[in-house]
Enzyme design. Structure first.
Site, PDB file in Angstrom:
ATOM      1  N   HIS A 174     -40.428  71.330 -67.217  1.00 57.73           N
ATOM      2  CA  HIS A 174     -40.135  71.437 -65.780  1.00 57.73           C
ATOM      3  C   HIS A 174     -39.025  72.457 -65.537  1.00 57.73           C
ATOM      4  O   HIS A 174     -39.166  73.359 -64.705  1.00 57.73           O
ATOM      5  CB  HIS A 174     -39.730  70.060 -65.239  1.00 57.73           C
ATOM      6  CG  HIS A 174     -39.285  70.071 -63.811  1.00 57.73           C
ATOM      7  ND1 HIS A 174     -40.078  69.625 -62.768  1.00 57.73           N
ATOM      8  CD2 HIS A 174     -38.128  70.497 -63.227  1.00 57.73           C
ATOM      9  CE1 HIS A 174     -39.434  69.782 -61.624  1.00 57.73           C
ATOM     10  NE2 HIS A 174     -38.238  70.297 -61.883  1.00 57.73           N
ATOM     11  N   GLU A 175     -37.950  72.313 -66.276  1.00 56.37           N
ATOM     12  CA  GLU A 175     -36.794  73.184 -66.023  1.00 56.37           C
ATOM     13  C   GLU A 175     -37.082  74.631 -66.419  1.00 56.37           C
ATOM     14  O   GLU A 175     -36.713  75.561 -65.699  1.00 56.37           O
ATOM     15  CB  GLU A 175     -35.565  72.653 -66.764  1.00 56.37           C
ATOM     16  CG  GLU A 175     -35.069  71.301 -66.255  1.00 56.37           C
ATOM     17  CD  GLU A 175     -34.626  71.348 -64.794  1.00 56.37           C
ATOM     18  OE1 GLU A 175     -34.199  72.409 -64.324  1.00 56.37           O
ATOM     19  OE2 GLU A 175     -34.746  70.317 -64.110  1.00 56.37           O
ATOM     20  N   HIS A 178     -38.910  76.558 -63.861  1.00 52.93           N
ATOM     21  CA  HIS A 178     -38.077  77.144 -62.786  1.00 52.93           C
ATOM     22  C   HIS A 178     -37.702  78.582 -63.146  1.00 52.93           C
ATOM     23  O   HIS A 178     -37.614  79.439 -62.265  1.00 52.93           O
ATOM     24  CB  HIS A 178     -36.808  76.318 -62.565  1.00 52.93           C
ATOM     25  CG  HIS A 178     -37.044  75.104 -61.717  1.00 52.93           C
ATOM     26  ND1 HIS A 178     -37.556  75.163 -60.446  1.00 52.93           N
ATOM     27  CD2 HIS A 178     -36.818  73.787 -61.970  1.00 52.93           C
ATOM     28  CE1 HIS A 178     -37.658  73.938 -59.948  1.00 52.93           C
ATOM     29  NE2 HIS A 178     -37.216  73.088 -60.856  1.00 52.93           N
ATOM     30  N   GLU A 198     -40.488  73.251 -56.721  1.00 52.30           N
ATOM     31  CA  GLU A 198     -40.455  71.993 -57.472  1.00 52.30           C
ATOM     32  C   GLU A 198     -41.850  71.622 -57.979  1.00 52.30           C
ATOM     33  O   GLU A 198     -42.034  71.168 -59.115  1.00 52.30           O
ATOM     34  CB  GLU A 198     -39.922  70.864 -56.587  1.00 52.30           C
ATOM     35  CG  GLU A 198     -38.432  70.692 -56.628  1.00 52.30           C
ATOM     36  CD  GLU A 198     -37.955  70.453 -58.055  1.00 52.30           C
ATOM     37  OE1 GLU A 198     -38.471  69.540 -58.711  1.00 52.30           O
ATOM     38  OE2 GLU A 198     -37.086  71.201 -58.527  1.00 52.30           O
ATOM     39  N   HIS A 264     -37.540  67.538 -53.478  1.00 45.87           N
ATOM     40  CA  HIS A 264     -38.100  66.713 -54.548  1.00 45.87           C
ATOM     41  C   HIS A 264     -39.035  65.643 -53.986  1.00 45.87           C
ATOM     42  O   HIS A 264     -39.788  65.025 -54.738  1.00 45.87           O
ATOM     43  CB  HIS A 264     -36.986  66.022 -55.349  1.00 45.87           C
ATOM     44  CG  HIS A 264     -36.220  66.946 -56.250  1.00 45.87           C
ATOM     45  ND1 HIS A 264     -35.120  67.640 -55.828  1.00 45.87           N
ATOM     46  CD2 HIS A 264     -36.411  67.290 -57.551  1.00 45.87           C
ATOM     47  CE1 HIS A 264     -34.641  68.356 -56.834  1.00 45.87           C
ATOM     48  NE2 HIS A 264     -35.409  68.170 -57.886  1.00 45.87           N
TER      49      HIS A 264
HETATM   50 ZN   LIG Z   1     -36.860  71.002 -60.542  1.00 46.18          ZN
END
Ligand SMILES: [Zn+2]
Length: 367
Positions: A174-175, A178, A198, A264
């Site tokens: 996930h990170e 980004h 997100e 989120h």
């Molecule tokens: Zn995130």
């Protein structure tokens, strides 16, 4: 370059809630977690300039993965980052520190996933070194992409189980996504573009997890941050947004959306659309094979800084038509996926019509 400051894995209001309702010890701990998260969020350029070993090894255009995991030794100031190098490509021996070894291995899996499925060479598609610091702070309940590296806390056993943050593949995927978004669509981190930002991190994390496990649409849990929380099964569910933990406020339909909603939470709308599209393709199919390619092409070639949900729906519909044919089963699946969350994709006669803002800066294009 980017307008994306960075991202943290946890919705900030979850920390605010604990601060509001917790014991005095919990309040102190989580106020510090919030402070540190905020510092990391705003210090990307400082961290970028302090990557000791990373700078030495930085050579543009590397074709192999390059990872370094550092030990922050529980320092809770950014000037101590990245910390002491513990594991890197030239020394693949396990260290015995589970956070270091899991983080190193999972970072490698994320690299392999992007390379094998999407032919992407690291975060920037140019062999960028992937740097991570583990053991940041004391009982730090977060994972943060600063714009140049990953930072992981240990968890406090109040919010996250100790040792669960740096060792969860979906958190790392996930990170790091980004970072991919940062180099591609560069979606601003607020409003609907922020929710799409997100969303992209969640869908590529879910796909990476499924690709590693070879799970079909039906076999996958569709959870981000599974088994990390003290209370709750995960941080987010793409299949059933709003059900991951007891106070999960993620929504799964456009009728529940309002301006100002935390990104989120509104990201549950496109997340659910992605899941429904995968389901339409077939419960025994693999998400990354067709739907993943549609979403990836949309992220790198279609979406821009201020793209909204409707733009994502229109673009994925157009891309599905280009990749698999107009009126194909795949294009119909995308249509039904978005329709299931209350957004009807609009057909565009001009393939560039739904680009919103920003300038194209492609090195190569899928479309
Ligand atoms: Zn995130």
């Amino acid at each position: 370059m980017s307008n994306l400051v960075c991202c943290q894995i946890i919705p900030p209001d979850v920390l605010y809630q604990i601060i509001k309702e917790g014991t005095s010890e919990q309040k102190d701990k989580f106020i510090r977690t919030l402070e540190l998260s905020e510092i990391l969020r705003t210090q990307r350029s400082i961290i970028a300039g302090m990557r000791g070993v990373g700078n030495i090894l930085k050579i543009a255009g590397h074709l192999q993965k390059r990872r370094i995991v550092y030990d922050a030794n529980h320092a809770d100031d950014i000037f101590s980052l990245p910390g002491e190098p513990k594991r890197y490509e030239e020394d693949l021996k396990e260290t015995g520190d589970n956070d270091v070894d899991s983080c190193f291995n999972n970072t490698g899996l994320v690299y392999d996933f992007y390379k094998e499925v999407f032919m992407r060479n690291s975060i920037d598609d140019d062999g960028m070194e992937m740097n991570s610091s583990v053991h940041f702070g004391v009982d730090f309940d977060n994972a943060v992409w600063t714009g140049s590296q990953m930072v992981y806390g240990d968890g406090s056993d109040l919010l996250f189980k100790k040792g669960s943050v740096a060792s969860n593949l979906t958190v790392t995927a996930h990170e790091l996504t980004h970072g991919v978004t940062d180099h591609e669509a560069n979606l601003v981190y607020r409003g609907q573009p922020g929710a799409l930002n997100e969303h992209m991190s969640d869908v590529f994390a879910a796909m990476c997890d499924q690709w590693v496990s070879k799970h079909t649409v039906d076999e996958s849990s569709w959870l981000i941050g599974k088994d990390m929380l003290i209370e709750g099964q995960a941080l987010r569910s793409l299949k059933d947004p709003g059900t991951a933990y007891p106070t999960d406020k993620q929504i799964d339909h456009i009728r529940d959306y309002h301006t100002g909603m935390l990104i989120h939470y509104s990201s549950g709308i496109p997340n659910r659309a992605f899941y429904l599209t995968c389901k339409e393709i077939g419960i025994n199919s693999y998400s990354w094979q067709k739907v993943g390619k549609i979403w990836y092409a949309t992220l790198i070639d279609k979406l821009r800084e201020y793209s909204k949900f409707q733009d994502a729906a229109d673009s994925t519909f157009d891309v599905a038509g280009s990749l698999y044919g107009k009126d194909s089963k795949e294009q119909a699946a995308v249509y039904k996926g978005w329709e299931g969350v209350g957004i009807t994709p609009r057909e565009s006669s001009d393939m560039t019509a739904n680009l919103v803002g920003g300038k194209r800066r492609r090195r190569h294009q899928i479309l």
